[in-house]
Motif scaffolding. Structure first.
Motif, PDB file in Angstrom:
ATOM      1  N   ARG A 259      -6.618   5.002   3.486  1.00  0.00           N
ATOM      2  CA  ARG A 259      -5.780   4.738   2.393  1.00  0.00           C
ATOM      3  C   ARG A 259      -5.978   3.262   1.964  1.00  0.00           C
ATOM      4  O   ARG A 259      -4.857   2.411   2.150  1.00  0.00           O
ATOM      5  CB  ARG A 259      -4.293   4.905   3.171  1.00  0.00           C
ATOM      6  N   ARG A 260      -6.968   3.140   1.277  1.00  0.00           N
ATOM      7  CA  ARG A 260      -6.991   2.040   0.760  1.00  0.00           C
ATOM      8  C   ARG A 260      -5.775   1.337  -0.191  1.00  0.00           C
ATOM      9  O   ARG A 260      -5.784   0.339  -0.514  1.00  0.00           O
ATOM     10  CB  ARG A 260      -8.484   1.892  -0.063  1.00  0.00           C
ATOM     11  N   ASP A 261      -5.164   2.417  -0.840  1.00  0.00           N
ATOM     12  CA  ASP A 261      -4.022   2.141  -1.814  1.00  0.00           C
ATOM     13  C   ASP A 261      -3.092   1.511  -1.083  1.00  0.00           C
ATOM     14  O   ASP A 261      -2.212   0.535  -1.653  1.00  0.00           O
ATOM     15  CB  ASP A 261      -3.743   3.629  -2.452  1.00  0.00           C
ATOM     16  N   ARG A 262      -2.855   1.876   0.050  1.00  0.00           N
ATOM     17  CA  ARG A 262      -1.710   1.368   0.838  1.00  0.00           C
ATOM     18  C   ARG A 262      -2.006   0.064   1.174  1.00  0.00           C
ATOM     19  O   ARG A 262      -1.257  -1.033   1.322  1.00  0.00           O
ATOM     20  CB  ARG A 262      -1.544   2.182   2.145  1.00  0.00           C
TER      21      ARG A 262
ATOM     22  N   GLN B  44      -1.302  -1.983  -1.781  1.00  0.00           N
ATOM     23  CA  GLN B  44       0.150  -1.978  -2.006  1.00  0.00           C
ATOM     24  C   GLN B  44       0.757  -3.013  -1.066  1.00  0.00           C
ATOM     25  O   GLN B  44       1.730  -3.802  -1.593  1.00  0.00           O
ATOM     26  CB  GLN B  44       0.550  -0.704  -1.878  1.00  0.00           C
TER      27      GLN B  44
ATOM     28  N   GLU C  36      -8.614  -5.983  -6.138  1.00  0.00           N
ATOM     29  CA  GLU C  36      -7.519  -5.148  -6.458  1.00  0.00           C
ATOM     30  C   GLU C  36      -6.331  -5.873  -6.454  1.00  0.00           C
ATOM     31  O   GLU C  36      -5.372  -5.444  -7.381  1.00  0.00           O
ATOM     32  CB  GLU C  36      -7.779  -3.907  -5.918  1.00  0.00           C
TER      33      GLU C  36
END
Length: 142
Positions: free
Chosen positions: A85-88, A91, A127
Motif C-alpha cells: 500500500r505505497r499509496d497509503r 497519502q 511522490e
C-alpha cells in the motif's frame, strides 16, 4: 457504517491525518509493529495516523508516520503502511505536510534510519513532494 458503504457500493473512504491521541498509542505501536517493527519500538517518537474519522477507536490506522518534533524543523523518522500500500504511505505524508503547515514548523526533513533512504522510500518521498536540499537531505518546505 461498513454495512452502509457496502449497501451503497461506496468504496472510497475519506481518510484524515491526526496526531495519535494518548489512548491509541498502544494500538498504534501494535499496528506499526506489524508493518515496521524497529519503528514501533522507539518510544520517543510523535505519531501521526491516517484514519477513517467515522471508525471506532479500536480500528487501526490506514498508515502511520513517526516524527521527531522541533520548533522549526520536524524530522520524519519513518513510515508504516500495510504491505503493498505505497499509496497509503504517500497519502499519510501529504496529509502530514498539510497538518504541519498549521504549526511553527517550516521544514519537514526525512531522517529515516541509515544514511540514505532506499529506492522505495525515496520514490515515496518524491511522490509526496520531498526534494533534495543543498546538503542532499530530502526535505519539504512547509
Amino acid at each position: 457504517m461498513q454495512a452502509l458503504r457496502e449497501m451503497l457500493g461506496v468504496v472510497t473512504v475519506l481518510l484524515l491525518v491526526r496526531r495519535v491521541p494518548p489512548g491509541r498509542l498502544d494500538l498504534t505501536r501494535a499496528t506499526a509493529q506489524q508493518w515496521n517493527d524497529g519503528l514501533a519500538r522507539d518510544t520517543t517518537l510523535q505519531w501521526w495516523e491516517l484514519v477513517d474519522p467515522a471508525a471506532d477507536d479500536e480500528h487501526p490506522a490506514a498508515a502511520l508516520a513517526a516524527v521527531r518534533g522541533g520548533d522549526v524543523v520536524v524530522r520524519l523518522a519513518g513510515l508504516a503502511a500495510p504491505p503493498g500500500r505505497r499509496d497509503r504511505a504517500v497519502q499519510v505524508l501529504l496529509a502530514l505536510v498539510d497538518a504541519l503547515r498549521a504549526t511553527s514548523a517550516r521544514t519537514l526533513e526525512a531522517a529515516p534510519s541509515g544514511d540514505h533512504p532506499g529506492a522505495e522510500l525515496l520514490a515515496i518521498l518524491r511522490e509526496a513532494g520531498f526534494r533534495p536540499d543543498a546538503d542532499g537531505r530530502e526535505v519539504v518546505e512547509l
